[in-house]
Design a protein around this motif. Structure first.
Motif, PDB file in Angstrom:
ATOM      1  N   PRO A 180       1.240  -1.407   0.367  1.00 42.85           N
ATOM      2  CA  PRO A 180       0.206   0.618  -0.348  1.00 42.85           C
ATOM      3  C   PRO A 180       0.698   0.928  -0.081  1.00 42.85           C
ATOM      4  CG  PRO A 180       0.438  -1.144   1.781  1.00 42.85           C
ATOM      5  CD  PRO A 180       0.721  -1.859   1.271  1.00 42.85           C
ATOM      6  N   ARG A 181       2.051   0.973   0.611  1.00 42.72           N
ATOM      7  CA  ARG A 181       3.040   2.221  -0.219  1.00 42.72           C
ATOM      8  C   ARG A 181       4.542   2.450  -0.475  1.00 42.72           C
ATOM      9  NH1 ARG A 181       5.259   2.848   6.114  1.00 42.72           N
ATOM     10  NH2 ARG A 181       4.661   1.514   7.343  1.00 42.72           N
ATOM     11  N   LEU A 182       4.512   3.081  -1.236  1.00 41.72           N
ATOM     12  CA  LEU A 182       6.601   3.032  -1.623  1.00 41.72           C
ATOM     13  C   LEU A 182       7.270   2.950   0.013  1.00 41.72           C
ATOM     14  CD1 LEU A 182       6.053   5.022  -4.892  1.00 41.72           C
ATOM     15  CD2 LEU A 182       5.988   2.457  -4.748  1.00 41.72           C
ATOM     16  N   MET A 183       8.452   2.712   0.038  1.00 41.42           N
ATOM     17  CA  MET A 183       9.011   2.644   0.948  1.00 41.42           C
ATOM     18  C   MET A 183      10.841   2.436   0.132  1.00 41.42           C
ATOM     19  SD  MET A 183       7.309   0.074   3.527  1.00 41.42           S
ATOM     20  CE  MET A 183       9.104   1.023   5.163  1.00 41.42           C
ATOM     21  N   THR A 184      11.820   3.358   0.968  1.00 42.14           N
ATOM     22  CA  THR A 184      13.174   3.007   0.768  1.00 42.14           C
ATOM     23  C   THR A 184      13.754   2.168   1.462  1.00 42.14           C
ATOM     24  OG1 THR A 184      14.303   4.235   2.186  1.00 42.14           O
ATOM     25  CG2 THR A 184      13.962   5.230  -0.268  1.00 42.14           C
ATOM     26  N   PHE A 185      14.388   1.107   0.952  1.00 42.84           N
ATOM     27  CA  PHE A 185      15.152  -0.032   2.146  1.00 42.84           C
ATOM     28  C   PHE A 185      16.060   0.642   3.323  1.00 42.84           C
ATOM     29  CE2 PHE A 185      15.231  -1.824  -2.324  1.00 42.84           C
ATOM     30  CZ  PHE A 185      14.943  -3.779  -1.708  1.00 42.84           C
ATOM     31  N   ARG A 186      15.902   1.984   3.137  1.00 38.78           N
ATOM     32  CA  ARG A 186      16.359   2.382   4.689  1.00 38.78           C
ATOM     33  C   ARG A 186      15.009   2.616   5.577  1.00 38.78           C
ATOM     34  NH1 ARG A 186      20.713   5.038   6.000  1.00 38.78           N
ATOM     35  NH2 ARG A 186      21.856   5.840   3.843  1.00 38.78           N
ATOM     36  N   GLU A 187      14.233   3.058   5.013  1.00 37.95           N
ATOM     37  CA  GLU A 187      12.918   2.939   5.936  1.00 37.95           C
ATOM     38  C   GLU A 187      12.280   2.160   6.488  1.00 37.95           C
ATOM     39  OE1 GLU A 187      11.448   7.776   3.491  1.00 37.95           O
ATOM     40  OE2 GLU A 187      10.875   5.773   2.676  1.00 37.95           O
ATOM     41  N   ALA A 188      12.368   0.513   5.081  1.00 32.00           N
ATOM     42  CA  ALA A 188      11.753  -0.628   5.587  1.00 32.00           C
ATOM     43  C   ALA A 188      12.542  -1.349   6.603  1.00 32.00           C
ATOM     44  CB  ALA A 188      11.128  -1.101   4.314  1.00 32.00           C
ATOM     45  N   THR A 189      14.128  -0.832   7.058  1.00 34.27           N
ATOM     46  CA  THR A 189      15.196  -1.338   7.831  1.00 34.27           C
ATOM     47  C   THR A 189      14.517  -1.203   9.292  1.00 34.27           C
ATOM     48  OG1 THR A 189      16.668  -1.761   6.136  1.00 34.27           O
ATOM     49  CG2 THR A 189      17.109  -2.462   8.128  1.00 34.27           C
ATOM     50  N   ALA A 190      14.470   0.258   8.855  1.00 31.62           N
ATOM     51  CA  ALA A 190      13.854   1.415   9.978  1.00 31.62           C
ATOM     52  C   ALA A 190      13.425   0.755  10.977  1.00 31.62           C
ATOM     53  CB  ALA A 190      14.353   2.496   9.888  1.00 31.62           C
ATOM     54  N   GLU A 191      11.577   0.308   9.966  1.00 33.36           N
ATOM     55  CA  GLU A 191      10.467   0.237  10.789  1.00 33.36           C
ATOM     56  C   GLU A 191      11.169  -0.704  10.887  1.00 33.36           C
ATOM     57  OE1 GLU A 191       5.855   0.472   8.898  1.00 33.36           O
ATOM     58  OE2 GLU A 191       7.558   2.003   8.161  1.00 33.36           O
ATOM     59  N   PHE A 192      11.037  -2.515   9.974  1.00 34.10           N
ATOM     60  CA  PHE A 192      11.277  -3.703  10.431  1.00 34.10           C
ATOM     61  C   PHE A 192      11.884  -3.919  11.733  1.00 34.10           C
ATOM     62  CE2 PHE A 192      13.484  -7.607  10.148  1.00 34.10           C
ATOM     63  CZ  PHE A 192      12.269  -8.311  10.449  1.00 34.10           C
ATOM     64  N   SER A 193      13.074  -3.380  12.556  1.00 35.73           N
ATOM     65  CA  SER A 193      13.766  -2.500  13.729  1.00 35.73           C
ATOM     66  C   SER A 193      13.006  -2.139  14.668  1.00 35.73           C
ATOM     67  CB  SER A 193      14.940  -2.373  13.235  1.00 35.73           C
ATOM     68  OG  SER A 193      15.149  -1.139  12.644  1.00 35.73           O
ATOM     69  N   ALA A 194      12.618  -1.000  14.508  1.00 39.31           N
ATOM     70  CA  ALA A 194      12.034  -0.759  15.491  1.00 39.31           C
ATOM     71  C   ALA A 194      10.916  -1.864  16.069  1.00 39.31           C
ATOM     72  CB  ALA A 194      11.548   0.412  15.009  1.00 39.31           C
ATOM     73  N   ALA A 195      10.208  -2.160  14.991  1.00 43.01           N
ATOM     74  CA  ALA A 195       9.270  -3.092  15.831  1.00 43.01           C
ATOM     75  C   ALA A 195      10.045  -4.211  16.653  1.00 43.01           C
ATOM     76  CB  ALA A 195       8.028  -3.937  14.366  1.00 43.01           C
ATOM     77  N   GLY A 196      10.959  -4.865  16.381  1.00 42.90           N
ATOM     78  CA  GLY A 196      11.564  -5.267  17.132  1.00 42.90           C
ATOM     79  C   GLY A 196      12.438  -5.338  18.601  1.00 42.90           C
ATOM     80  N   GLY A 197      12.629  -3.675  18.312  1.00 39.12           N
ATOM     81  CA  GLY A 197      13.076  -3.000  19.330  1.00 39.12           C
ATOM     82  C   GLY A 197      14.714  -3.152  19.377  1.00 39.12           C
ATOM     83  N   ARG A 198      15.224  -3.335  18.003  1.00 35.62           N
ATOM     84  CA  ARG A 198      16.100  -3.670  18.358  1.00 35.62           C
ATOM     85  C   ARG A 198      16.698  -2.992  16.976  1.00 35.62           C
ATOM     86  NH1 ARG A 198      19.129  -9.849  17.075  1.00 35.62           N
ATOM     87  NH2 ARG A 198      17.891  -9.905  18.667  1.00 35.62           N
TER      88      ARG A 198
END
Length: 272
Positions: A180-198
């Protein structure tokens, strides 16, 4: 009940497709080298046996439709499928991959009902396969910094594939599947890591430097070629657009990356 062959049945899209088909009461034949009836793209002698009694086929080509010679394999397999009485083919293709489109056309030559699913980069690349280990190590190094991608969940691809394999109205259709949205790999990595708390650092490098890293890690040369091709050719902004094909087929919007990231965190991925 329909007998459906799922090629790449142990892969990121094949597993959920097989699960959903079984839930709907269909008989699933897994297409892999370890299956009861083995299937190997490199050994065409085994293809007739795996096609026997099959009505529909989901085709996920390994390692990728961009690989030279893939169109010949797809053409030969599709013709054998038609001769075996298969009435429906669903091909997983690559969005924005010119080489993949050659294989799409090769499949159509068989003269039976077909559907093409063009996928973008998978959400699951962050939790499985090439990206997972570096992410857990705390740094993801990739040759991409600013290009935005419409990452897509393989569970959505699976739902669309199941519809195309079992329902009417999808023959002759090419679906471009995006999140549903466009993301850079940097943005996706940041969001993925934030969800995991690491915290995970994202580091962009040149394609040559990335290839050297993979070679140092003793990755196979065909994998290095494929990854550098995708980052060097396809990841140039050509896919910076969203579609509504998932919603058109399923009657619901595609899953969001944030929901995927939370789902992965709940599985214990970060405790690995």
């Amino acid at each position: 009940m329909t007998r459906i062959l799922v090629l790449g049945g142990e892969g990121k899209t094949g597993r959920p497709i097989a699960e959903r088909l079984r839930e709907k009461g269909h008989e699933v034949r897994m297409g892999s080298r370890s299956a009861a009836i083995p299937f190997d793209w490199r050994d065409a002698s085994g293809w007739p046996a795996v096609l026997e009694g099959v009505e529909a086929v989901y085709i996920a080509y390994q390692p990728d439709l961009a690989v030279p010679g893939s169109d010949d394999d797809i053409r030969r397999f599709s013709r054998l499928a038609a001769e075996a009485g298969v009435t429906r083919l669903v091909l997983l293709s690559g969005r924005g991959e010119d080489a993949a489109e050659v294989s799409e056309e090769a499949m159509k030559e068989a003269g039976i009902a077909w559907t093409v699913l063009r996928g973008s980069w998978f959400f699951q690349n962050f939790s499985e396969g090439l990206f997972a280990e570096p992410i857990l190590a705390g740094e993801l190094v990739l040759p991409s910094a600013t290009v935005r991608e419409p990452f897509v969940d393989t569970r959505d691809i699976a739902d669309v594939a199941v519809a195309a394999l079992t329902e009417e109205g999808h023959a002759g259709k090419t679906y471009e599947l995006t999140g549903p949205r466009l993301m850079t790999f940097r943005e996706a990595t940041a969001e993925f890591s934030a969800a995991g708390g690491r915290a995970v650092t994202y580091t962009p490098v040149t394609i040559d430097a990335y290839a050297a890293m993979l070679r140092d890690a003793q990755m196979p040369e065909d994998v290095i070629w494929l990854v550098t091709y995708l980052f060097g050719s396809v990841l140039d902004g050509r896919n910076e657009a969203l579609t509504h094909d998932i919603e058109r087929v399923l009657g619901r919007p595609p899953r969001d990356f944030a929901d995927f990231a939370r789902d992965v965190a709940e599985t214990g991925f970060w405790r690995t």
